[in-house]
Design a protein around this motif. Structure first.
Motif, mmCIF file in Angstrom:
data_model
loop_
_atom_site.group_PDB
_atom_site.id
_atom_site.type_symbol
_atom_site.label_atom_id
_atom_site.label_comp_id
_atom_site.label_asym_id
_atom_site.label_seq_id
_atom_site.Cartn_x
_atom_site.Cartn_y
_atom_site.Cartn_z
ATOM 1 N N TYR A 50 0.847 -1.188 0.000
ATOM 2 C CA TYR A 50 0.000 0.000 0.000
ATOM 3 C C TYR A 50 0.885 1.241 0.000
ATOM 4 O O TYR A 50 2.087 1.163 0.262
ATOM 5 C CB TYR A 50 -0.955 0.025 1.203
ATOM 6 C CG TYR A 50 -0.281 0.063 2.550
ATOM 7 C CD1 TYR A 50 0.027 1.272 3.178
ATOM 8 C CD2 TYR A 50 0.026 -1.117 3.234
ATOM 9 C CE1 TYR A 50 0.644 1.306 4.418
ATOM 10 C CE2 TYR A 50 0.640 -1.090 4.479
ATOM 11 C CZ TYR A 50 0.943 0.125 5.070
ATOM 12 O OH TYR A 50 1.559 0.150 6.297
ATOM 13 N N GLY A 51 0.277 2.378 -0.306
ATOM 14 C CA GLY A 51 0.974 3.649 -0.285
ATOM 15 C C GLY A 51 0.231 4.643 0.576
ATOM 16 O O GLY A 51 -0.991 4.550 0.746
ATOM 17 N N LYS A 96 9.361 1.354 2.263
ATOM 18 C CA LYS A 96 9.849 1.090 3.605
ATOM 19 C C LYS A 96 9.380 -0.294 4.055
ATOM 20 O O LYS A 96 8.378 -0.807 3.584
ATOM 21 C CB LYS A 96 9.371 2.160 4.586
ATOM 22 C CG LYS A 96 9.898 3.545 4.230
ATOM 23 C CD LYS A 96 9.565 4.574 5.282
ATOM 24 C CE LYS A 96 10.160 5.932 4.918
ATOM 25 N NZ LYS A 96 9.855 6.948 5.951
ATOM 26 N N GLU A 97 10.137 -0.878 4.970
ATOM 27 C CA GLU A 97 9.876 -2.220 5.496
ATOM 28 C C GLU A 97 9.923 -3.267 4.388
ATOM 29 O O GLU A 97 9.162 -4.236 4.398
ATOM 30 C CB GLU A 97 8.543 -2.275 6.254
ATOM 31 C CG GLU A 97 8.517 -1.357 7.463
ATOM 32 C CD GLU A 97 7.239 -1.466 8.272
ATOM 33 O OE1 GLU A 97 6.326 -2.225 7.876
ATOM 34 O OE2 GLU A 97 7.155 -0.783 9.309
ATOM 35 N N ALA A 98 10.815 -3.045 3.443
ATOM 36 C CA ALA A 98 10.989 -4.005 2.346
ATOM 37 C C ALA A 98 11.675 -5.262 2.855
ATOM 38 O O ALA A 98 12.434 -5.222 3.839
ATOM 39 C CB ALA A 98 11.806 -3.382 1.224
ATOM 40 N N HIS A 99 11.433 -6.367 2.177
ATOM 41 C CA HIS A 99 12.139 -7.612 2.477
ATOM 42 C C HIS A 99 13.509 -7.534 1.817
ATOM 43 O O HIS A 99 13.623 -7.261 0.626
ATOM 44 C CB HIS A 99 11.354 -8.808 1.952
ATOM 45 C CG HIS A 99 11.824 -10.119 2.492
ATOM 46 N ND1 HIS A 99 13.056 -10.667 2.164
ATOM 47 C CD2 HIS A 99 11.241 -10.996 3.353
ATOM 48 C CE1 HIS A 99 13.196 -11.816 2.788
ATOM 49 N NE2 HIS A 99 12.111 -12.042 3.523
ATOM 50 N N GLU A 100 14.562 -7.776 2.600
ATOM 51 C CA GLU A 100 15.911 -7.575 2.071
ATOM 52 C C GLU A 100 16.201 -8.450 0.864
ATOM 53 O O GLU A 100 16.981 -8.053 -0.016
ATOM 54 C CB GLU A 100 16.957 -7.831 3.157
ATOM 55 C CG GLU A 100 16.982 -9.232 3.721
ATOM 56 C CD GLU A 100 18.055 -9.410 4.788
ATOM 57 O OE1 GLU A 100 18.403 -10.575 5.076
ATOM 58 O OE2 GLU A 100 18.547 -8.399 5.323
ATOM 59 N N ASP A 142 6.988 -7.022 -0.415
ATOM 60 C CA ASP A 142 6.757 -6.591 0.955
ATOM 61 C C ASP A 142 7.016 -5.094 1.090
ATOM 62 O O ASP A 142 7.734 -4.495 0.303
ATOM 63 C CB ASP A 142 7.681 -7.355 1.908
ATOM 64 C CG ASP A 142 7.181 -8.761 2.178
ATOM 65 O OD1 ASP A 142 5.981 -9.017 1.947
ATOM 66 O OD2 ASP A 142 7.978 -9.604 2.610
ATOM 67 N N GLY A 143 6.418 -4.519 2.136
ATOM 68 C CA GLY A 143 6.661 -3.125 2.428
ATOM 69 C C GLY A 143 5.550 -2.210 1.940
ATOM 70 O O GLY A 143 4.610 -2.641 1.269
ATOM 71 N N HIS A 144 5.689 -0.941 2.290
ATOM 72 C CA HIS A 144 4.709 0.062 1.897
ATOM 73 C C HIS A 144 5.437 1.342 1.492
ATOM 74 O O HIS A 144 6.622 1.516 1.773
ATOM 75 C CB HIS A 144 3.725 0.335 3.032
ATOM 76 C CG HIS A 144 4.367 0.930 4.250
ATOM 77 N ND1 HIS A 144 5.031 0.175 5.190
ATOM 78 C CD2 HIS A 144 4.477 2.222 4.680
ATOM 79 C CE1 HIS A 144 5.495 0.958 6.146
ATOM 80 N NE2 HIS A 144 5.187 2.199 5.854
ATOM 81 N N PRO A 181 15.339 1.784 -1.317
ATOM 82 C CA PRO A 181 15.330 0.670 -2.260
ATOM 83 C C PRO A 181 15.232 1.224 -3.685
ATOM 84 O O PRO A 181 14.248 1.880 -4.038
ATOM 85 C CB PRO A 181 14.086 -0.127 -1.871
ATOM 86 C CG PRO A 181 13.863 0.206 -0.428
ATOM 87 C CD PRO A 181 14.243 1.661 -0.328
ATOM 88 N N ALA A 182 16.254 0.990 -4.485
ATOM 89 C CA ALA A 182 16.329 1.579 -5.828
ATOM 90 C C ALA A 182 15.912 0.600 -6.917
ATOM 91 O O ALA A 182 15.386 1.004 -7.955
ATOM 92 C CB ALA A 182 17.735 2.089 -6.103
#
Length: 214
Positions: free
Chosen positions: A95-96, A161-165, A109-111, A179-180
């Protein structure tokens, strides 16, 4: 090869299509690249590109009004490689938070949230201009032919943010780790504008056109 740039009333469609044509020519790839929102084109494509320019909520609304979410889900679930660019990458998240909470495609993963850390560090937003890419050489086919320290062209005030590495292929630093490049399965995206990133962008686009995702 049939490459479809998704038309969802977003920006940068023509620029993305032209960059893909140039990347294909540089690699000697025979590619038919068109801008379309038609179901038959999307489901028959060999590659899908979703550019993005503007706010997350507006771009997500463009997907909804065109009934494009289920088409993208079906095509990519069947294995068609997908590249999201800038907000197109952000839409891959759960989500954003730009202009309220809006659901994304939920592929990674992440938002997507404001770059508060950058602002607290005294850096100007939007994050606009060239920035250094950090990645492990050979970690993913998208970065083949590139070296850490090369640059992409960024324009954004929100970031993943809160991305899965394991899904983050490359990062940039702007008072925070951005994250690019992200990838999961046959779905990938770049926070920076590959169509504006000169040789680096063309290399990534060429790699995407040749990418055999597993």
């Amino acid at each position: 090869m049939r490459v479809v740039v998704i038309d969802y009333n977003g920006g940068n469609l023509a620029s993305a299509a032209q960059a893909a044509r140039r990347a294909a020519a540089l690699r000697g790839i025979k590619a038919d690249i068109l801008i379309s929102r038609e179901e038959a084109d999307i489901l028959s494509a060999d590659r899908l590109i979703l550019p993005g320019q503007g706010a997350f909520a507006n771009c997500a609304h463009g997907l909804d009004t065109g009934n494009l979410r289920p088409l993208l889900e079906k095509a990519t679930a069947e294995g068609t490689p997908f590249l999201g660019i800038c907000v197109g990458m952000q839409l891959m998240a759960r989500y954003g938070l730009e202009h309220g909470r809006t659901e994304g495609l939920g592929w990674i993963d992440g938002h997507i949230a404001p770059m508060d850390e950058s602002a607290k560090a005294g850096l100007q937003l939007p994050h606009m201009g060239w920035n250094t890419l950090s990645f492990t050489p050979g970690a993913h086919p998208l970065t083949e032919g590139l070296q850490p320290g090369e640059h992409g062209y960024f324009v954004h005030s929100y970031a993943l943010k809160e991305a899965h590495e394991d899904e983050v292929i490359a990062t940039a630093d702007y008072g925070m780790t951005i994250p690019a490049i992200v990838a999961k399965g046959n779905r990938c995206g770049t926070q920076f504008h590959v169509e504006k990133s000169q040789e680096v962008g063309l290399t990534i686009l060429g790699n995407f056109l040749l990418w055999q995702a597993r």
